[in-house]
Design a protein around this motif. Structure first.
Motif, PDB file in Angstrom:
ATOM      1  N   MET A 135       0.847  -1.195   0.000  1.00 33.50           N
ATOM      2  CA  MET A 135       0.000   0.000   0.000  1.00 33.50           C
ATOM      3  C   MET A 135       0.877   1.239   0.000  1.00 33.50           C
ATOM      4  SD  MET A 135      -2.760   1.342   2.818  1.00 33.50           S
ATOM      5  CE  MET A 135      -4.156   0.531   2.092  1.00 33.50           C
ATOM      6  N   SER A 136       0.514   2.225  -0.815  1.00 30.61           N
ATOM      7  CA  SER A 136       1.249   3.493  -0.867  1.00 30.61           C
ATOM      8  C   SER A 136       0.588   4.498   0.061  1.00 30.61           C
ATOM      9  CB  SER A 136       1.250   4.036  -2.296  1.00 30.61           C
ATOM     10  OG  SER A 136      -0.072   4.373  -2.701  1.00 30.61           O
ATOM     11  N   ILE A 137       1.317   5.562   0.380  1.00 31.49           N
ATOM     12  CA  ILE A 137       0.764   6.615   1.235  1.00 31.49           C
ATOM     13  C   ILE A 137      -0.410   7.294   0.539  1.00 31.49           C
ATOM     14  CG2 ILE A 137       2.341   8.382   0.369  1.00 31.49           C
ATOM     15  CD1 ILE A 137       1.048   7.944   3.992  1.00 31.49           C
ATOM     16  N   GLU A 138      -0.358   7.313  -0.806  1.00 35.80           N
ATOM     17  CA  GLU A 138      -1.468   7.908  -1.556  1.00 35.80           C
ATOM     18  C   GLU A 138      -2.738   7.079  -1.375  1.00 35.80           C
ATOM     19  OE1 GLU A 138       1.503   7.360  -2.814  1.00 35.80           O
ATOM     20  OE2 GLU A 138       2.294   9.361  -3.290  1.00 35.80           O
ATOM     21  N   SER A 139      -2.613   5.750  -1.398  1.00 39.43           N
ATOM     22  CA  SER A 139      -3.781   4.882  -1.222  1.00 39.43           C
ATOM     23  C   SER A 139      -4.388   5.066   0.165  1.00 39.43           C
ATOM     24  CB  SER A 139      -3.390   3.421  -1.433  1.00 39.43           C
ATOM     25  OG  SER A 139      -2.935   3.200  -2.743  1.00 39.43           O
TER      26      SER A 139
ATOM     27  N   PRO B 209     -12.791   5.542  -5.688  1.00 39.96           N
ATOM     28  CA  PRO B 209     -11.519   4.818  -5.926  1.00 39.96           C
ATOM     29  C   PRO B 209     -10.856   4.301  -4.654  1.00 39.96           C
ATOM     30  CG  PRO B 209     -11.121   7.171  -6.012  1.00 39.96           C
ATOM     31  CD  PRO B 209     -12.611   7.013  -5.796  1.00 39.96           C
ATOM     32  N   PHE B 210     -11.552   3.456  -3.910  1.00 38.65           N
ATOM     33  CA  PHE B 210     -10.927   2.831  -2.742  1.00 38.65           C
ATOM     34  C   PHE B 210      -9.833   1.865  -3.198  1.00 38.65           C
ATOM     35  CE2 PHE B 210     -15.023   3.910  -0.669  1.00 38.65           C
ATOM     36  CZ  PHE B 210     -14.538   4.505   0.482  1.00 38.65           C
ATOM     37  N   SER B 211      -8.864   1.630  -2.316  1.00 38.93           N
ATOM     38  CA  SER B 211      -7.816   0.661  -2.620  1.00 38.93           C
ATOM     39  C   SER B 211      -8.353  -0.753  -2.443  1.00 38.93           C
ATOM     40  CB  SER B 211      -6.602   0.877  -1.706  1.00 38.93           C
ATOM     41  OG  SER B 211      -6.892   0.447  -0.388  1.00 38.93           O
ATOM     42  N   GLU B 212      -7.564  -1.730  -2.823  1.00 42.78           N
ATOM     43  CA  GLU B 212      -7.985  -3.125  -2.698  1.00 42.78           C
ATOM     44  C   GLU B 212      -7.893  -3.632  -1.258  1.00 42.78           C
ATOM     45  OE1 GLU B 212      -5.557  -5.356  -5.336  1.00 42.78           O
ATOM     46  OE2 GLU B 212      -6.446  -4.521  -7.172  1.00 42.78           O
ATOM     47  N   LEU B 213      -7.369  -2.823  -0.373  1.00 41.58           N
ATOM     48  CA  LEU B 213      -7.136  -3.273   1.002  1.00 41.58           C
ATOM     49  C   LEU B 213      -8.179  -2.763   1.992  1.00 41.58           C
ATOM     50  CD1 LEU B 213      -3.249  -2.858   1.158  1.00 41.58           C
ATOM     51  CD2 LEU B 213      -4.558  -4.939   0.753  1.00 41.58           C
ATOM     52  N   ILE B 214      -9.319  -2.251   1.492  1.00 36.79           N
ATOM     53  CA  ILE B 214     -10.306  -1.698   2.433  1.00 36.79           C
ATOM     54  C   ILE B 214     -10.848  -2.756   3.386  1.00 36.79           C
ATOM     55  CG2 ILE B 214     -11.038   0.274   1.045  1.00 36.79           C
ATOM     56  CD1 ILE B 214     -13.389  -1.413   0.069  1.00 36.79           C
ATOM     57  N   SER B 215     -10.857  -4.013   2.965  1.00 35.70           N
ATOM     58  CA  SER B 215     -11.365  -5.065   3.852  1.00 35.70           C
ATOM     59  C   SER B 215     -10.375  -5.426   4.953  1.00 35.70           C
ATOM     60  CB  SER B 215     -11.700  -6.321   3.039  1.00 35.70           C
ATOM     61  OG  SER B 215     -10.541  -6.834   2.409  1.00 35.70           O
ATOM     62  N   ASP B 216      -9.137  -4.939   4.848  1.00 36.75           N
ATOM     63  CA  ASP B 216      -8.118  -5.277   5.848  1.00 36.75           C
ATOM     64  C   ASP B 216      -8.069  -4.282   7.010  1.00 36.75           C
ATOM     65  OD1 ASP B 216      -7.341  -7.466   4.355  1.00 36.75           O
ATOM     66  OD2 ASP B 216      -5.834  -6.341   3.227  1.00 36.75           O
TER      67      ASP B 216
END
Length: 448
Positions: free
Chosen positions: A1-5, A57-64
């Motif tokens: 994950m980037s700081i932007e995400s 545009p949520f990242s793919e890690l929202i479930s984490d």
């Protein structure tokens, strides 16, 4: 994950929460249903996010996120806890402790019960399907993530989405069901402090508190010239979570076949941290109200991220058995409220019971919300008793979350479920024999 995400995810969640607050303050229907802003924000995130229309545009890690945030909640529980003289307080809190144990020992195996007896004979369901009911209803989105973490390690990733769905449905059931119960029992004169449901203050409906009714969220215990007091408290919790994370990694290296939920380790590390603070006299500078605010913020974020990240395709695959399990769960929670609460509490049984109903369907936060409706001026001792009683109950909850999935995966789900029921029966008989329960004469008067 980037700081932007990370920035985009938190920024979008913040905007959704602000929209939820505005909608709650302006839309009459949402006010009548007392829908939390976090629930509204989560539904908006689900509709417009990657699992819906794909506009946000949520990242793919929202479930984490909930996995980490629930560790923050559990780490905060022991931090700043006041010393308790259990000999003086025992008589007062014992019945709330027993009721908390009742909810824990009966709600967690409820989904397993209906699954083993009915659902798995009709549908082919994954191992642990029924465990999602207790995780979602009683625990909430964060606990669903923690339980999902254990099952994910064994190759079943769908449990997290099912748990999130259970938590979302539970929130709605707590609101709608709780309000229906309150309206009916208010008409029956069962409430101690609420005469008419329609006379509730505006701040409970809109969520906005008038200036003259506002209260402080905490006290500054360190000088801002050193560090901001809010960050001081957040740093303690953050340190506990970080140590818990590295401990989890180490334990996983030592025991690769086992899974250790981060929330369980965070609670244990929080206890150790509180003991260290107390021994060093540093607990004098910890304000429990500020710690509670940090945990409350994490709880709101858990709800939004949890609902937003629900995979609707997975839910659709199990739609019918899920609906049946949820209906059973609500009926089961109501049965506990209706048949057990009046027999447990000698005073303010309805206030204590409706708090328990909200907790057993939509987490403690919804229990507090329902309690505020029937006890707006906090005249009962429900929350104080719960805070003290919870201390004696939470190790049991942590043990269930930690070892329950492992037992189910090992094929011991049925003995595990039966064991919880047996423990409750023994506890119930012991309390009855000790004279803790309400006498039959008083019980008859309540239901005249």
């Amino acid at each position: 994950m980037s700081i932007e995400s990370l920035t985009i995810d938190l920024g979008l969640i913040s905007i959704l929460l602000l929209i939820g607050i505005v909608l709650r303050a302006k839309v009459k229907l949402l006010q009548k249903l007392f829908i939390p802003a976090s629930f509204i924000a989560g539904i908006l995130g689900l509709i417009f996010g990657p699992n819906g229309l794909g506009l946000l545009p949520f990242s793919e890690l929202i479930s984490d996120y909930p996995t980490i945030l629930i560790a923050v909640v559990f780490a905060a529980i022991p931090i700043g806890a006041a010393k308790v003289n259990w000999k003086e307080k025992f008589t007062k809190i014992r019945n709330m402790w027993f009721y908390s144990m009742t909810l824990t020992l009966l709600m967690w195996p409820a989904g397993l019960l209906v699954t083993y007896l009915i659902l798995e004979h009709i549908w082919t369901l994954p191992t642990g399907f029924g465990f999602a009911l207790g995780a979602g209803f009683l625990g909430g989105h964060g606990t669903a993530a923690a339980v999902g973490e254990v099952f994910n390690a064994q190759g079943w990733e769908e449990i997290t989405d099912i748990g999130y769905t259970a938590a979302t449905v539970g929130l709605l059931a707590a609101v709608v069901g709780g309000l229906a119960i309150i309206k009916r029992n208010t008409r029956r004169k069962q409430t101690s402090f609420l005469a008419e449901f329609d006379d509730l203050p505006d701040d409970l409906r809109t969520g906005l508190i008038k200036k003259e009714d506002r209260a402080s969220s905490g006290t500054d215990t360190v000088s801002s010239s050193t560090v901001d007091p809010l960050f001081f408290h957040a740093a303690i919790i953050g340190g506990v979570v970080l140590v818990s994370y590295y401990l989890q990694q180490q334990l996983t290296d030592w025991f690769p076949d086992l899974s250790f939920p981060l929330l369980s380790l965070a609670f244990i590390m929080g206890l150790i941290a509180q003991l260290a603070l107390r021994k060093s006299k540093a607990d004098y500078y910890v304000d429990k109200r500020v710690v509670t605010r940090v945990g409350g913020t994490a709880t709101d974020l858990i709800v939004v991220f949890g609902i937003t990240s629900i995979n609707l395709a997975i839910v659709a695959d199990y739609a019918v058995p899920l609906i049946l399990m949820f209906v059973f769960g609500v009926i089961w929670a109501y049965a506990i409220f209706h048949f057990i609460a009046p027999r447990v509490f000698h005073q303010n049984w309805f206030e204590n019971g409706i708090f328990g109903f909200g907790w057993s369907t939509g987490t403690v936060a919804m229990g507090v919300a329902l309690l505020r409706i029937v006890d707006p001026d906090s005249e009962s001792t429900t929350l104080d008793d719960y805070a003290l009683g919870y201390t004696g109950m939470v190790p049991v909850e942590v043990a269930i979350i930690t070892f329950g999935p492992l037992l189910i995966i090992s094929g011991l789900g049925l003995p595990f479920m039966i064991g919880l029921f047996v423990i409750w029966i023994v506890l119930m008989l012991g309390c009855a024999r000790a004279g803790w329960l309400v006498p039959k004469g008083t019980l008859r008067k309540r239901f005249k």
